[in-house]
Design a protein around this motif. Structure first.
Motif, short mmCIF file in Angstrom:
data_model
loop_
_atom_site.label_atom_id
_atom_site.label_comp_id
_atom_site.label_asym_id
_atom_site.label_seq_id
_atom_site.Cartn_x
_atom_site.Cartn_y
_atom_site.Cartn_z
N LEU A 4 0.83 -1.21 0.00
CA LEU A 4 0.00 0.00 0.00
C LEU A 4 0.86 1.25 0.00
O LEU A 4 0.57 2.23 -0.71
N CYS A 5 1.94 1.24 0.77
CA CYS A 5 2.83 2.41 0.82
C CYS A 5 3.46 2.66 -0.55
O CYS A 5 3.55 3.80 -1.01
N ASN A 6 3.90 1.58 -1.20
CA ASN A 6 4.52 1.72 -2.52
C ASN A 6 3.52 2.20 -3.57
O ASN A 6 3.83 3.04 -4.42
N PHE A 7 2.31 1.65 -3.53
CA PHE A 7 1.28 2.10 -4.49
C PHE A 7 0.98 3.58 -4.28
O PHE A 7 0.82 4.36 -5.23
N GLU A 8 0.87 3.97 -3.01
CA GLU A 8 0.57 5.36 -2.69
C GLU A 8 1.68 6.28 -3.18
O GLU A 8 1.42 7.36 -3.73
N SER A 9 2.93 5.86 -3.02
CA SER A 9 4.07 6.65 -3.51
C SER A 9 4.02 6.77 -5.03
O SER A 9 4.28 7.84 -5.60
N ALA A 10 3.68 5.66 -5.70
CA ALA A 10 3.60 5.68 -7.16
C ALA A 10 2.53 6.66 -7.63
O ALA A 10 2.73 7.42 -8.59
N LEU A 11 1.40 6.69 -6.93
CA LEU A 11 0.31 7.60 -7.31
C LEU A 11 0.66 9.05 -7.03
O LEU A 11 0.27 9.95 -7.78
N ASN A 12 1.41 9.29 -5.96
CA ASN A 12 1.84 10.66 -5.66
C ASN A 12 2.78 11.18 -6.76
O ASN A 12 2.77 12.36 -7.10
N LEU A 13 3.56 10.26 -7.32
CA LEU A 13 4.50 10.64 -8.38
C LEU A 13 3.82 10.72 -9.74
O LEU A 13 4.19 11.54 -10.58
N CYS A 14 2.83 9.87 -9.97
CA CYS A 14 2.16 9.83 -11.29
C CYS A 14 0.73 9.32 -11.12
O CYS A 14 0.51 8.11 -11.11
N THR A 24 -1.80 9.79 -13.20
CA THR A 24 -2.55 9.66 -14.47
C THR A 24 -2.46 8.26 -15.06
O THR A 24 -3.01 8.01 -16.12
N ARG A 25 -1.79 7.35 -14.38
CA ARG A 25 -1.69 5.97 -14.87
C ARG A 25 -2.84 5.15 -14.26
O ARG A 25 -2.83 4.87 -13.06
N PRO A 26 -3.84 4.77 -15.06
CA PRO A 26 -5.02 4.10 -14.49
C PRO A 26 -4.70 2.79 -13.78
O PRO A 26 -5.33 2.45 -12.78
N GLU A 27 -3.68 2.04 -14.29
CA GLU A 27 -3.37 0.75 -13.65
C GLU A 27 -2.87 0.93 -12.23
O GLU A 27 -3.05 0.04 -11.39
N TYR A 28 -2.25 2.11 -11.94
CA TYR A 28 -1.81 2.36 -10.57
C TYR A 28 -3.02 2.43 -9.63
O TYR A 28 -3.00 1.89 -8.52
N TRP A 29 -4.08 3.13 -10.09
CA TRP A 29 -5.30 3.25 -9.28
C TRP A 29 -5.97 1.89 -9.09
O TRP A 29 -6.48 1.58 -8.01
N LEU A 30 -5.94 1.08 -10.16
CA LEU A 30 -6.56 -0.25 -10.07
C LEU A 30 -5.81 -1.13 -9.07
O LEU A 30 -6.43 -1.79 -8.23
N HIS A 31 -4.48 -1.12 -9.14
CA HIS A 31 -3.68 -1.93 -8.20
C HIS A 31 -3.91 -1.46 -6.76
O HIS A 31 -4.05 -2.27 -5.83
N PHE A 32 -3.96 -0.14 -6.60
CA PHE A 32 -4.18 0.44 -5.27
C PHE A 32 -5.55 0.02 -4.73
O PHE A 32 -5.70 -0.34 -3.55
N THR A 33 -6.56 0.02 -5.61
CA THR A 33 -7.92 -0.39 -5.23
C THR A 33 -7.93 -1.84 -4.74
O THR A 33 -8.53 -2.16 -3.71
N LEU A 34 -7.26 -2.71 -5.49
CA LEU A 34 -7.26 -4.14 -5.13
C LEU A 34 -6.55 -4.37 -3.80
O LEU A 34 -6.98 -5.19 -2.99
N ALA A 35 -5.48 -3.61 -3.57
CA ALA A 35 -4.76 -3.75 -2.31
C ALA A 35 -5.61 -3.27 -1.13
O ALA A 35 -5.65 -3.91 -0.07
N LEU A 36 -6.29 -2.13 -1.33
CA LEU A 36 -7.17 -1.60 -0.27
C LEU A 36 -8.32 -2.57 0.01
O LEU A 36 -8.72 -2.78 1.16
N THR A 37 -8.85 -3.17 -1.05
CA THR A 37 -9.95 -4.13 -0.89
C THR A 37 -9.49 -5.34 -0.10
O THR A 37 -10.19 -5.83 0.79
#
Length: 268
Positions: A1-11, A13-26
């Motif tokens: 979750l920390c790594n996904f969140e860091s990736a989203l803070n950096l970028c 606009t990449r939809p797959e980052y949001w999808l991966h983050f969603t699955l991890a949160l779920t």
């Protein structure tokens, strides 16, 4: 979750980052955050039916009425994109079943006088998901509460969705009952012309719907009262006499006597 969140803070606009983050949160059970994340994904990839289905499931996990309704909207988005999707068809069947159960409970609550509880049962489903029968039941609840203008709007909405001849008769009958009560309110305000116009519509509708041409005596009596207020005694007497053929009522005999007394005074 920390790594996904860091990736989203950096970028972000990449939809797959949001999808991966969603699955991890779920996976961790953080459904409220997962809803926000999948909503971001759907905004970037609005044509992904699977994502809308996932969003609907997560919203339903939250459990509150607003989230449940928003979940129905998400499922509708998925249905528009892929109406034959297996999960879309499955959840639509579940929703129809739940709606019918709510409708049955609402009818029982209305029968025992719990109008507020009946409305809550119907409102648990998004209006777009309701069929004509459910909307008509909500209109009946509003009529019982005296919310006549709202009841009339519900009946008109139900008529626009109706595809059954039996339901059409029920809708017309309910509309006539609402118009009759609105007319009585007009009579109480001494708006006799408006009351007469409304009741004429009611009686015309009843005549067209009845194979034998029989009209509810209450409607005839109320229209007669309106014409009495308008000093149109001939028309009032005709309506009272027609109503008296259906029911033997002391109040009707009194009304007829009043009209004859008026005629006698005029002749005298």
């Amino acid at each position: 979750l920390c790594n996904f969140e860091s990736a989203l803070n950096l970028c972000s606009t990449r939809p797959e980052y949001w999808l991966h983050f969603t699955l991890a949160l779920t996976k961790k059970g953080e459904f409220a955050s997962a809803v926000k994340s999948v909503t971001e994904y759907c905004a970037l990839v609005p044509e992904d039916a699977e994502a809308h289905i996932l969003r609907a499931k997560l919203l339903w996990k939250l459990g509150d009425p607003v989230s449940r309704m928003t979940g129905f909207e998400a499922l509708q988005d998925a249905s528009r994109l892929n109406p034959k999707h297996m999960e879309v068809k499955f959840f639509e069947g579940v929703i129809r079943s739940a709606q019918q159960s709510s409708l049955d409970r609402a009818e029982k609550l209305l029968m025992v006088g719990d109008v507020k509880g009946a409305i809550e049962e119907i409102n648990a489903h998004h209006t777009e998901q309701l069929d004509a029968k459910a909307i008509l039941l909500r209109g009946r609840c509003y009529r019982r509460q005296g919310r006549l203008n709202e009841a009339l709007k519900e009946i008109e909405l139900a008529q626009s969705r109706n595809d059954s001849s039996t339901a059409r008769h029920d809708l017309e009958r309910e509309r006539n009952l609402v118009l009759n009560e609105i007319a009585l309110q007009c009579l109480n305000r001494k708006e006799c012309t408006r009351a007469a116009q409304l009741l004429e519509r009611v009686i015309q509708s009843e005549r067209e719907a009845s194979s034998e041409g029989q009209i509810d005596a209450r409607f005839l009596q109320n229209l007669g009262d309106a014409y009495m207020e308008c000093n149109e005694f001939d028309r009032a007497l005709s309506l009272f006499n027609e109503a008296s053929k259906s029911i033997a009522s002391k109040s009707l005999r009194t009304r007829i006597a009043i009209v004859h007394n008026m005629y006698a005074i005029q002749s005298f």
